[in-house]
Design a protein around this motif. Structure first.
Motif, PDB file in Angstrom:
ATOM      1  N   ILE A 152      48.915   6.539  56.042  1.00  0.00           N
ATOM      2  CA  ILE A 152      49.856   6.685  54.936  1.00  0.00           C
ATOM      3  C   ILE A 152      51.287   6.444  55.410  1.00  0.00           C
ATOM      4  O   ILE A 152      52.071   5.741  54.769  1.00  0.00           O
ATOM      5  CB  ILE A 152      49.725   8.089  54.303  1.00  0.00           C
ATOM      6  CG1 ILE A 152      48.370   8.215  53.601  1.00  0.00           C
ATOM      7  CG2 ILE A 152      50.870   8.360  53.328  1.00  0.00           C
ATOM      8  CD1 ILE A 152      48.076   9.618  53.090  1.00  0.00           C
ATOM      9  N   ILE A 153      51.631   7.049  56.542  1.00  0.00           N
ATOM     10  CA  ILE A 153      52.977   6.876  57.088  1.00  0.00           C
ATOM     11  C   ILE A 153      53.232   5.409  57.431  1.00  0.00           C
ATOM     12  O   ILE A 153      54.302   4.858  57.131  1.00  0.00           O
ATOM     13  CB  ILE A 153      53.155   7.759  58.337  1.00  0.00           C
ATOM     14  CG1 ILE A 153      53.084   9.242  57.947  1.00  0.00           C
ATOM     15  CG2 ILE A 153      54.476   7.463  59.039  1.00  0.00           C
ATOM     16  CD1 ILE A 153      52.897  10.165  59.121  1.00  0.00           C
ATOM     17  N   ALA A 154      52.250   4.773  58.054  1.00  0.00           N
ATOM     18  CA  ALA A 154      52.420   3.372  58.442  1.00  0.00           C
ATOM     19  C   ALA A 154      52.657   2.478  57.235  1.00  0.00           C
ATOM     20  O   ALA A 154      53.541   1.616  57.238  1.00  0.00           O
ATOM     21  CB  ALA A 154      51.192   2.901  59.223  1.00  0.00           C
ATOM     22  N   GLU A 155      51.873   2.693  56.179  1.00  0.00           N
ATOM     23  CA  GLU A 155      51.931   1.797  55.026  1.00  0.00           C
ATOM     24  C   GLU A 155      53.073   2.137  54.071  1.00  0.00           C
ATOM     25  O   GLU A 155      53.787   1.251  53.602  1.00  0.00           O
ATOM     26  CB  GLU A 155      50.591   1.835  54.285  1.00  0.00           C
ATOM     27  CG  GLU A 155      49.416   1.300  55.113  1.00  0.00           C
ATOM     28  CD  GLU A 155      48.085   1.432  54.394  1.00  0.00           C
ATOM     29  OE1 GLU A 155      48.101   1.651  53.160  1.00  0.00           O
ATOM     30  OE2 GLU A 155      47.038   1.332  55.052  1.00  0.00           O
ATOM     31  N   ARG A 156      53.267   3.437  53.785  1.00  0.00           N
ATOM     32  CA  ARG A 156      54.176   3.817  52.704  1.00  0.00           C
ATOM     33  C   ARG A 156      55.560   4.228  53.186  1.00  0.00           C
ATOM     34  O   ARG A 156      56.501   4.247  52.392  1.00  0.00           O
ATOM     35  CB  ARG A 156      53.555   4.948  51.887  1.00  0.00           C
ATOM     36  CG  ARG A 156      52.203   4.590  51.302  1.00  0.00           C
ATOM     37  CD  ARG A 156      51.668   5.702  50.433  1.00  0.00           C
ATOM     38  NE  ARG A 156      50.256   5.515  50.134  1.00  0.00           N
ATOM     39  CZ  ARG A 156      49.506   6.373  49.456  1.00  0.00           C
ATOM     40  NH1 ARG A 156      50.065   7.488  48.993  1.00  0.00           N
ATOM     41  NH2 ARG A 156      48.230   6.150  49.240  1.00  0.00           N
ATOM     42  N   VAL A 157      55.671   4.577  54.459  1.00  0.00           N
ATOM     43  CA  VAL A 157      56.981   4.945  54.995  1.00  0.00           C
ATOM     44  C   VAL A 157      57.555   3.808  55.839  1.00  0.00           C
ATOM     45  O   VAL A 157      58.702   3.399  55.660  1.00  0.00           O
ATOM     46  CB  VAL A 157      56.898   6.248  55.819  1.00  0.00           C
ATOM     47  CG1 VAL A 157      58.269   6.594  56.402  1.00  0.00           C
ATOM     48  CG2 VAL A 157      56.378   7.398  54.955  1.00  0.00           C
ATOM     49  N   LEU A 158      56.739   3.290  56.753  1.00  0.00           N
ATOM     50  CA  LEU A 158      57.220   2.233  57.656  1.00  0.00           C
ATOM     51  C   LEU A 158      57.056   0.840  57.079  1.00  0.00           C
ATOM     52  O   LEU A 158      57.634  -0.108  57.610  1.00  0.00           O
ATOM     53  CB  LEU A 158      56.474   2.331  58.995  1.00  0.00           C
ATOM     54  CG  LEU A 158      56.618   3.672  59.735  1.00  0.00           C
ATOM     55  CD1 LEU A 158      55.813   3.648  61.034  1.00  0.00           C
ATOM     56  CD2 LEU A 158      58.082   3.982  60.019  1.00  0.00           C
ATOM     57  N   GLY A 159      56.255   0.700  56.019  1.00  0.00           N
ATOM     58  CA  GLY A 159      56.096  -0.604  55.391  1.00  0.00           C
ATOM     59  C   GLY A 159      55.236  -1.568  56.177  1.00  0.00           C
ATOM     60  O   GLY A 159      55.356  -2.794  56.008  1.00  0.00           O
ATOM     61  N   LEU A 160      54.352  -1.066  57.021  1.00  0.00           N
ATOM     62  CA  LEU A 160      53.463  -1.931  57.791  1.00  0.00           C
ATOM     63  C   LEU A 160      52.333  -2.446  56.905  1.00  0.00           C
ATOM     64  O   LEU A 160      52.014  -1.850  55.874  1.00  0.00           O
ATOM     65  CB  LEU A 160      52.889  -1.163  58.984  1.00  0.00           C
ATOM     66  CG  LEU A 160      53.919  -0.666  60.010  1.00  0.00           C
ATOM     67  CD1 LEU A 160      53.235   0.147  61.102  1.00  0.00           C
ATOM     68  CD2 LEU A 160      54.686  -1.831  60.613  1.00  0.00           C
ATOM     69  N   PRO A 161      51.698  -3.561  57.298  1.00  0.00           N
ATOM     70  CA  PRO A 161      50.598  -4.107  56.486  1.00  0.00           C
ATOM     71  C   PRO A 161      49.465  -3.092  56.355  1.00  0.00           C
ATOM     72  O   PRO A 161      49.158  -2.353  57.295  1.00  0.00           O
ATOM     73  CB  PRO A 161      50.151  -5.345  57.274  1.00  0.00           C
ATOM     74  CG  PRO A 161      51.314  -5.698  58.130  1.00  0.00           C
ATOM     75  CD  PRO A 161      51.997  -4.419  58.471  1.00  0.00           C
ATOM     76  N   ALA A 162      48.852  -3.074  55.175  1.00  0.00           N
ATOM     77  CA  ALA A 162      47.741  -2.158  54.938  1.00  0.00           C
ATOM     78  C   ALA A 162      46.497  -2.625  55.688  1.00  0.00           C
ATOM     79  O   ALA A 162      46.319  -3.820  55.960  1.00  0.00           O
ATOM     80  CB  ALA A 162      47.449  -2.084  53.444  1.00  0.00           C
ATOM     81  N   GLU A 163      45.638  -1.674  56.011  1.00  0.00           N
ATOM     82  CA  GLU A 163      44.362  -2.029  56.623  1.00  0.00           C
ATOM     83  C   GLU A 163      43.526  -2.820  55.623  1.00  0.00           C
ATOM     84  O   GLU A 163      43.565  -2.551  54.414  1.00  0.00           O
ATOM     85  CB  GLU A 163      43.599  -0.769  57.034  1.00  0.00           C
ATOM     86  CG  GLU A 163      44.128  -0.081  58.276  1.00  0.00           C
ATOM     87  CD  GLU A 163      43.183   1.004  58.749  1.00  0.00           C
ATOM     88  OE1 GLU A 163      42.254   1.369  57.996  1.00  0.00           O
ATOM     89  OE2 GLU A 163      43.360   1.483  59.882  1.00  0.00           O
ATOM     90  N   PRO A 164      42.743  -3.787  56.088  1.00  0.00           N
ATOM     91  CA  PRO A 164      41.867  -4.525  55.168  1.00  0.00           C
ATOM     92  C   PRO A 164      40.855  -3.584  54.516  1.00  0.00           C
ATOM     93  O   PRO A 164      40.276  -2.724  55.186  1.00  0.00           O
ATOM     94  CB  PRO A 164      41.160  -5.531  56.091  1.00  0.00           C
ATOM     95  CG  PRO A 164      42.017  -5.619  57.302  1.00  0.00           C
ATOM     96  CD  PRO A 164      42.654  -4.288  57.473  1.00  0.00           C
TER      97      PRO A 164
END
Length: 402
Positions: free
Chosen positions: A377-389
């Motif tokens: 959640i932090i990676a995708e929604r806070v840091l803006g990293l690509p979502a896992e497939p």
């Protein structure tokens, strides 16, 4: 209070203090029945001050809640025993406020805040793991009711709860995130069976709950049919803030216990343990200050994904602190006074033996969202990293392998 929204903060605070003082003058804490006092406090809008008028609040800024609580505490007024109903206060109440109907708010919020009705959460399932959207509990429409069948697990307070927030599958032909609906379930209804789950600590703080043809009125549905996942996000965001985002003084909680052990046991000190304690203290202080910022954000709106970072840090620090305390205590840390099967109403993280704290802290990285899920959640929604497939995103739930 809603008419004073544009007053300076000091004027608004003074007005709120005057309101509390007038309430206390009319309701002597020492001479008023506890439940009558709490009900009156709710009716006066001094329960959740940021809630709407008529629902325990005054439409005031959330930041002013601490002013009210401090004034009541200074007067020796009874509180609503918030630790006993943490799920109700921290998760069910904001969800009901956000998506509930007027009738649902009026029915559920007053006895929830006073503690007359305890709540639990029927989300997790043994077959879904950390993938909540894969849950299999079914709800089938039957006239004005829904008939619910399934199994839930890791349900805190189910043995004392009157109501539960329930997520169930209403459309197995839809993809897993889109076929869910959110309900309020009566824990005393026929077909609800609660069984204790014994934990590593020896007690049964959690439960498994079996639902067999449980009838839930459609009037107890929260949100639209099929919108359960969206409603559940409101609950989950508030849950993570409730676990990791509370106000805490410096050197409190688990760190306070470790620091006390360090001071009491000079013979156990080493350069390595000293370095670990200093690192923990610095990380705990950063965590505390981040909590202050999070509460400032909450004062301006609803919780977001930042609460996931707070909950993640809380779990890591609790486990690291309890481990260091156990090492400092040596063989004394292995003593644990009570391994009997108990079903506590409250979870006491720091008031028990060091052995209990060490064992109980292991659950902190699972409850309220696993640390692995929170990192995503932090990676995708806070840091803006690509979502896992996600290959199952558009596949009907009934066609997913299980």
């Amino acid at each position: 209070m809603s008419q004073d929204q544009h007053q300076p903060d000091d004027a608004r605070t003074a007005a709120l203090r005057e309101r509390v003082a007038a309430f206390l003058a009319a309701h002597d804490p020492a001479g008023t029945d506890r439940l009558d006092f709490l009900r009156a406090r709710f009716d006066a809008g001094l329960a959740w001050v940021h809630f709407p008028e008529g629902l325990g609040g005054l439409d005031a800024p959330r930041a002013l809640q601490s002013v009210v609580d401090a004034a009541f505490a200074a007067a020796g007024a009874p509180d609503n025993d918030p630790r006993r109903n943490g799920i109700g206060l921290g998760m069910a109440a904001p969800t009901i406020l956000t998506v509930g109907t007027d009738e649902q708010r009026q029915r559920f919020l007053p006895p929830l805040w006073t503690g007359e009705e305890v709540w639990c959460q029927l989300f997790s399932e043994p077959g879904a793991g950390s993938d909540l959207a894969a849950l299999a509990t079914r709800a089938v429409r039957d006239g004005d009711d829904w008939v619910v069948t399934g199994q839930k697990v890791w349900t805190s307070s189910a043995h004392t709860a009157r109501w539960a927030i329930l997520l169930a599958r209403t459309d197995p032909d839809a993809p897993k995130h889109r076929g869910l609906t959110y309900f309020v379930c009566d824990m005393t209804a026929p077909g609800v069976e609660v069984r204790p789950l014994r934990q590593l600590t020896g007690e049964a703080e959690f439960n498994e709950v079996f639902l067999t043809d449980v009838r839930v009125p459609d009037a107890h549905r929260l949100g639209a049919v099929g919108e359960g996942w969206r409603v559940a996000q409101t609950t989950l965001m508030n849950e993570r803030v409730a676990i990791g985002g509370h106000a805490a003084p410096r050197e409190s909680g688990m760190l306070g216990r470790v620091a006390a052990t360090w001071r009491d046991r000079p013979s156990a000190r080493t350069a390595e343990s000293h370095a670990r304690l200093l690192r923990l203290w610095a990380e705990q202080e950063a965590f505390r200050l981040a909590g202050v910022r999070l509460r400032q954000q909450l004062a301006a709106g609803a919780p977001g994904p930042e609460g996931s970072a707070m909950k993640l840090a809380f779990a890591r620090l609790a486990q690291a602190g309890s481990a260091l305390e156990l090492e400092l205590l040596g063989e004394d840390g292995l003593r644990y006074d009570d391994w009997s099967l108990r079903r506590p109403d409250l979870v006491d993280f720091t008031g028990r033996e060091a052995g209990y704290r060490y064992l109980r802290a292991k659950g902190n990285s699972i409850e309220g969202g696993t640390s692995e899920v929170l990192r995503n959640i932090i990676a995708e929604r806070v840091l803006g990293l690509p979502a896992e497939p996600r290959t199952d995103k558009d596949v009907a739930w009934k066609d997913l392998p299980r």
